[in-house]
Motif scaffolding. Sequence first.
Motif, PDB file in Angstrom:
ATOM      1  N   ASP A   1      45.659  54.172  45.637  1.00 39.46           N
ATOM      2  CA  ASP A   1      45.808  55.396  44.856  1.00 39.46           C
ATOM      3  C   ASP A   1      45.091  55.274  43.517  1.00 39.46           C
ATOM      4  O   ASP A   1      44.915  54.165  42.978  1.00 39.46           O
ATOM      5  CB  ASP A   1      47.291  55.689  44.607  1.00 39.46           C
ATOM      6  N   ASP A   2      44.736  56.402  42.959  1.00 41.88           N
ATOM      7  CA  ASP A   2      44.041  56.425  41.672  1.00 41.88           C
ATOM      8  C   ASP A   2      44.875  55.750  40.586  1.00 41.88           C
ATOM      9  O   ASP A   2      46.073  56.050  40.421  1.00 41.88           O
ATOM     10  CB  ASP A   2      43.764  57.868  41.239  1.00 41.88           C
ATOM     11  N   GLY A   3      44.217  54.840  39.833  1.00 40.76           N
ATOM     12  CA  GLY A   3      44.829  54.233  38.662  1.00 40.76           C
ATOM     13  C   GLY A   3      45.976  53.289  38.920  1.00 40.76           C
ATOM     14  O   GLY A   3      46.703  52.930  37.990  1.00 40.76           O
ATOM     15  N   HIS A   4      46.161  52.835  40.165  1.00 41.51           N
ATOM     16  CA  HIS A   4      47.322  52.009  40.488  1.00 41.51           C
ATOM     17  C   HIS A   4      46.993  50.533  40.693  1.00 41.51           C
ATOM     18  O   HIS A   4      47.876  49.756  41.045  1.00 41.51           O
ATOM     19  CB  HIS A   4      48.024  52.564  41.741  1.00 41.51           C
ATOM     20  N   VAL A   5      45.745  50.136  40.462  1.00 36.81           N
ATOM     21  CA  VAL A   5      45.353  48.740  40.660  1.00 36.81           C
ATOM     22  C   VAL A   5      45.084  48.089  39.302  1.00 36.81           C
ATOM     23  O   VAL A   5      44.443  48.676  38.425  1.00 36.81           O
ATOM     24  CB  VAL A   5      44.090  48.632  41.543  1.00 36.81           C
ATOM     25  N   ILE A   6      45.596  46.872  39.142  1.00 33.25           N
ATOM     26  CA  ILE A   6      45.317  46.070  37.948  1.00 33.25           C
ATOM     27  C   ILE A   6      44.231  45.059  38.302  1.00 33.25           C
ATOM     28  O   ILE A   6      44.345  44.333  39.295  1.00 33.25           O
ATOM     29  CB  ILE A   6      46.574  45.331  37.463  1.00 33.25           C
ATOM     30  N   TYR A   7      43.196  45.032  37.496  1.00 37.15           N
ATOM     31  CA  TYR A   7      42.119  44.055  37.674  1.00 37.15           C
ATOM     32  C   TYR A   7      42.369  42.906  36.703  1.00 37.15           C
ATOM     33  O   TYR A   7      42.581  43.118  35.503  1.00 37.15           O
ATOM     34  CB  TYR A   7      40.765  44.711  37.397  1.00 37.15           C
ATOM     35  N   VAL A   8      42.369  41.677  37.214  1.00 34.33           N
ATOM     36  CA  VAL A   8      42.677  40.490  36.410  1.00 34.33           C
ATOM     37  C   VAL A   8      41.477  39.560  36.431  1.00 34.33           C
ATOM     38  O   VAL A   8      41.066  39.080  37.496  1.00 34.33           O
ATOM     39  CB  VAL A   8      43.909  39.748  36.965  1.00 34.33           C
ATOM     40  N   CYS A   9      40.897  39.312  35.270  1.00 29.67           N
ATOM     41  CA  CYS A   9      39.746  38.402  35.195  1.00 29.67           C
ATOM     42  C   CYS A   9      39.616  37.883  33.772  1.00 29.67           C
ATOM     43  O   CYS A   9      39.767  38.643  32.814  1.00 29.67           O
ATOM     44  CB  CYS A   9      38.464  39.129  35.608  1.00 29.67           C
ATOM     45  N   PHE A  10      39.313  36.593  33.633  1.00 28.27           N
ATOM     46  CA  PHE A  10      39.238  35.954  32.316  1.00 28.27           C
ATOM     47  C   PHE A  10      37.847  35.444  31.982  1.00 28.27           C
ATOM     48  O   PHE A  10      37.684  34.524  31.178  1.00 28.27           O
ATOM     49  CB  PHE A  10      40.265  34.820  32.230  1.00 28.27           C
ATOM     50  N   GLY A  11      36.823  36.032  32.581  1.00 31.65           N
ATOM     51  CA  GLY A  11      35.464  35.718  32.190  1.00 31.65           C
ATOM     52  C   GLY A  11      34.879  34.502  32.873  1.00 31.65           C
ATOM     53  O   GLY A  11      35.497  33.880  33.739  1.00 31.65           O
ATOM     54  N   SER A  12      33.668  34.160  32.441  1.00 32.60           N
ATOM     55  CA  SER A  12      32.895  33.112  33.123  1.00 32.60           C
ATOM     56  C   SER A  12      33.233  31.705  32.661  1.00 32.60           C
ATOM     57  O   SER A  12      32.845  30.733  33.313  1.00 32.60           O
ATOM     58  CB  SER A  12      31.398  33.370  32.917  1.00 32.60           C
TER      59      SER A  12
END
Length: 471
Positions: free
Chosen positions: A281-292
């Motif tokens: 669904d729209d806007g319901h996902v959290i993206y988790v990333c801390f860079g390279s």
Amino acid sequence: MVVVTEQHKPNKTHILIFPFPAQGHMIPLLDFSHRLAVRGGGSISITVLVTPGNLHFLRRLLSSTAGEINPLVLPFPSHPSIPNGVENVKDLPPSGFTSMIHALRNLHAPLRSWISEHPSPPSAIVSDIFLGWTHRLGLRRFVFSPSAAITCCILNHLWLEMPTREKPGDDNEVLEFRKIPTSPKYPWWQVSTIYRGYVDGDPFWEFIRDTFRDNWASWGLVINSFSDIEGVYLEHLKRDMAYDRVWAVGPILPPPGHDNDRGGPTTLPIDHLMTWLDARDDGHVIYVCFGSQTVLTEAQVRALASGLEKSGTHFVWVIKDSACDTIPGGFEDRVTGRGLVIRGWAPQVAVLNHRAVGAFLTHCGWNSVLEAVASGVLMLTWPMQADQYTDANLVVDQLGVGVRVCEGADSVPDSDELARVLAESTTGKREEKERAKKLSRAALDAVGESGSSTKELDAFIEHVVSLGQAK
């Protein structure tokens, strides 16, 4: 080995581009080079200097600019603290930044030779903020800052005025920058790691100090930012540096199609990732990333996994290969259907722009901040080092498009509290989300045809071309 291509035409202004070999520094400067070539309308030609191990970053750029950009490949200089074959900061320990800065100065002599021998030598150089010595190559030197304008203000203050603690040994002592707009202040432990490592009288550190002072003395400054988020700091820089040659040209985003091939190995095909997001669904996902560069500790990985599991949210978690073994056993099975764990790399810009992504748990590297701003995504901030603390404060306190989650490279969040913040990020925080969408429109307007950053880019090109014509 030196690779020189002879495609520079005498009627064009020749510019040399020199990125610093760290992914967060190199990628925005290469994207800027692409914009220069496209926007320059045939009035400029560009040479990009890289070492052999980073030549692959240029492949798409070279193929998409029809000969307007050419490579110059110089061997990476030897240095006692850098193992042979290591040409990128991400492969080094945390002290690698200063060692790399120091090592690259040994390219001064071969670069001077190349300039003097070239049939159409460059009239200007655009080089990274960590390459201050390029100010002494006999060319008009423009500093390229992949960091925020406020960070440039702070670095100028630190390295020109050299402030110290009143209570040596107290890492919580607050350092306030009263001459800078908004009077930003930080505990000593959040001040630039490179600055805190400075040792008076040590030749190595005197060179590092001079590197940053040479930035202040250079001909001009190009910043990956835009006036709607940092206008007050951009104006301060013009006053501080006593000239108007400051161009805000951001957000510098990858050209269409360039984001998908700029990373490293990944465990999940891009089309699989996009198909998975399409089903959310729209806007319901959290993206988790801390860079390279950031590698989470085992305790941090476990707390983050627990928080994601308890939150009940849908998520995409990008984790470095070196930290994968610390993911709790059975975690991926328990979150099947609502969570994806990607080991290695993911196309961040494409993910952030997907309609399903509503929040971004980030280390607050400036590239990530700008990509989130342009995408209109709420940021959940966990700064780890360097200018990330400054970026987080800007995002949360000044722009109001983020929420604090944690801070510090050694800090471990409470998993229950983390779960609460994660869950709320997809269902609440309406004011922050509205501001994020509004700021996104401003960011995209800035790089639109008549936007402020496009006008700044055109002005920069006009200025550089005038330098070439004056030769």
